[in-house]
Design a protein around this motif. Structure first.
Motif, PDB file in Angstrom:
ATOM      1  N   ALA A  27       0.831  -1.209   0.000  1.00  0.00           N
ATOM      2  CA  ALA A  27       0.000   0.000   0.000  1.00  0.00           C
ATOM      3  C   ALA A  27       0.861   1.252   0.000  1.00  0.00           C
ATOM      4  N   GLY A  28       1.820   1.283  -0.930  1.00  0.00           N
ATOM      5  CA  GLY A  28       2.594   2.501  -1.155  1.00  0.00           C
ATOM      6  C   GLY A  28       1.976   3.280  -2.306  1.00  0.00           C
ATOM      7  N   ALA A  29       2.790   4.086  -2.976  1.00  0.00           N
ATOM      8  CA  ALA A  29       2.280   4.942  -4.048  1.00  0.00           C
ATOM      9  C   ALA A  29       1.613   4.127  -5.157  1.00  0.00           C
ATOM     10  N   ALA A  30       2.329   3.136  -5.691  1.00  0.00           N
ATOM     11  CA  ALA A  30       1.798   2.352  -6.814  1.00  0.00           C
ATOM     12  C   ALA A  30       0.590   1.526  -6.391  1.00  0.00           C
ATOM     13  N   GLY A  31       0.677   0.867  -5.236  1.00  0.00           N
ATOM     14  CA  GLY A  31      -0.410   0.006  -4.788  1.00  0.00           C
ATOM     15  C   GLY A  31      -1.689   0.767  -4.504  1.00  0.00           C
ATOM     16  N   LEU A  32      -1.581   1.879  -3.805  1.00  0.00           N
ATOM     17  CA  LEU A  32      -2.753   2.700  -3.498  1.00  0.00           C
ATOM     18  C   LEU A  32      -3.428   3.204  -4.770  1.00  0.00           C
TER      19      LEU A  32
END
Length: 403
Positions: A14-19
């Motif tokens: 749940a970092g930039a790409a995942g979010l």
């Protein structure tokens, strides 16, 4: 018996790409589960840009985006980056009422805290009815002949036909970075490019650094280069001396191109002909060499250079031509070989990662059906200045669109 949780898409990380991927996929009608092992959400966004989140870069050329990225195949990133541009992300930021400014060379920062970007991404996930489990750790992943991924997690078993790995690289382990994504790639036979710290300060060991350690804290603009012939790369940026070596934007940029054992070449007065300036000073001045040099470079640096040669510790009109020529050459083309880097603890990103030869540039799906890799876990590394966040947004959008 524990209930089985079934989703259209499971995104791990749940970092930039995942979010961003979760929000886009959810708003396109997919039942999405986003999970992460960390206690806090998107710590890398929170600490980025000095807490202001350098969230993209306006200077990215969507016709040739690979110019700002490295990897074994820099052209791989072109498809995603040309289909989701910095302006599209800016439009999203504006939609959420986040004020921002351009700081330097196209770099866009929030006026306020970077938490605004995290809140924006969470709001996009909420709009897409994304299920978010955090903290939640993964204990194992298996793939069935029916094309389904079975995930054993600390919150129970999960099944999905589409699994997205957005777990980032090894940089900044103190905020939770792990090699999880690399281990999943290897489990499913996906090739890897050896990871290494990038956008990282460089260190210089031994006595050779002793005269310069006292310059810690000194910053100045330089031209810095490394490599030979077609591999040569150079940047005009600010340099920072540290107790252990060199940092600042110039060094972070060049570190992605530097290879162990190869030298750096630095020009401490780019655009200035030091030899001409000192030659002219010798004809008209009785000031010490260090004082004349201090008009061209910071005085602390001038003192460090002249202090290493007795022939330079005198009025400039009495200094031997040979010593002045050697001084000019050192300032314009100082060659020094780093002993290493400050490592993942200080690296802003990780170069290397999941080999792009085993991924689709259109969808980010791997050769393993239904398994996708996005963001920093992939062997795509951008320059300093918002480029890596733009890769996160673009790769996430390409993946979510394909899901």
């Amino acid at each position: 018996m524990t209930a089985l949780n079934t989703f259209d898409v499971v995104i791990i990380g749940a970092g930039a790409a995942g979010l961003f991927c979760a929000g886009v996929a959810g708003q396109r009608g997919k039942r999405v589960l986003l999970l992460d092992h960390g206690e806090r959400i998107a710590e890398k966004i929170r600490i980025s840009g000095g807490g202001r989140a350098n969230f993209t870069n306006r200077d990215l050329d969507v016709r040739a985006p690979q110019r700002h990225f490295i990897g074994d195949n820099p052209n791989f990133c072109r498809s995603a980056l040309s289909r989701y541009t910095p302006q599209q992300f800016v439009t999203l930021v504006q939609k959420h009422g986040i004020a921002f400014h351009e700081k330097h060379k196209g770099q866009l920062f929030c006026d306020g805290p970077s938490q605004q970007i995290i809140d924006m991404l969470l709001a996009e996930c909420a709009e897409g009815h994304v299920t978010h489990w955090q903290p939640c750790s993964i204990q194992g992943i298996a793939f069935s002949t029916a094309g389904i991924y079975r995930i054993d997690s600390t919150r129970g078993p999960i099944e999905t036909a589409k699994l997205v790995i957005a777990t980032g690289g090894l940089s900044i382990p103190q905020i939770g970075a792990t090699d999880f994504g690399y281990r999943i790639a290897e489990q499913f036979g996906i090739r890897m490019v050896a990871p290494r710290p990038a956008l990282v300060p460089l260190t210089f060991g031994g006595d050779a650094w002793a005269p310069y350690a006292a310059l810690a804290g000194l910053a100045l603009p330089v031209r810095i280069e490394t490599g030979a012939k077609k591999d040569r790369m150079a940047f005009l940026e600010d340099l920072l001396f540290t107790h252990r070596g060199l940092s600042g934007p110039a060094v972070l940029q060049i570190s992605s191109y530097w290879r162990p054992g190869t030298p750096l070449t630095l020009d401490f007065a780019p655009g200035v002909d030091i030899a001409d300036a000192l030659g002219d000073a010798k004809l008209r001045s009785k000031k010490r060499v260090a004082n004349e040099l201090a008009a061209l470079v910071p005085s602390r640096l001038a003192d460090a250079w002249t202090g290493q040669d007795a022939a330079l510790q005198r009025p400039v009109n009495e200094a031997p031509d040979k010593a002045l020529t050697a001084l000019s050459e050192r300032i314009a083309r100082w060659q020094i070989t780093p002993s290493g880097t400050e490592g993942y603890k200080k690296a802003e990103v990780t170069a290397g990662g999941v080999d792009t030869r085993d991924l689709s540039s259109q969808t980010l799906e791997s050769k393993q059906p239904g398994l996708y890799f996005i963001g920093e876990v992939v062997d795509v590394t951008g320059w300093l200045g918002g480029y890596n966040f733009q890769w996160a947004w673009a790769s996430a959008h390409a993946c979510a669109s394909a899901l």
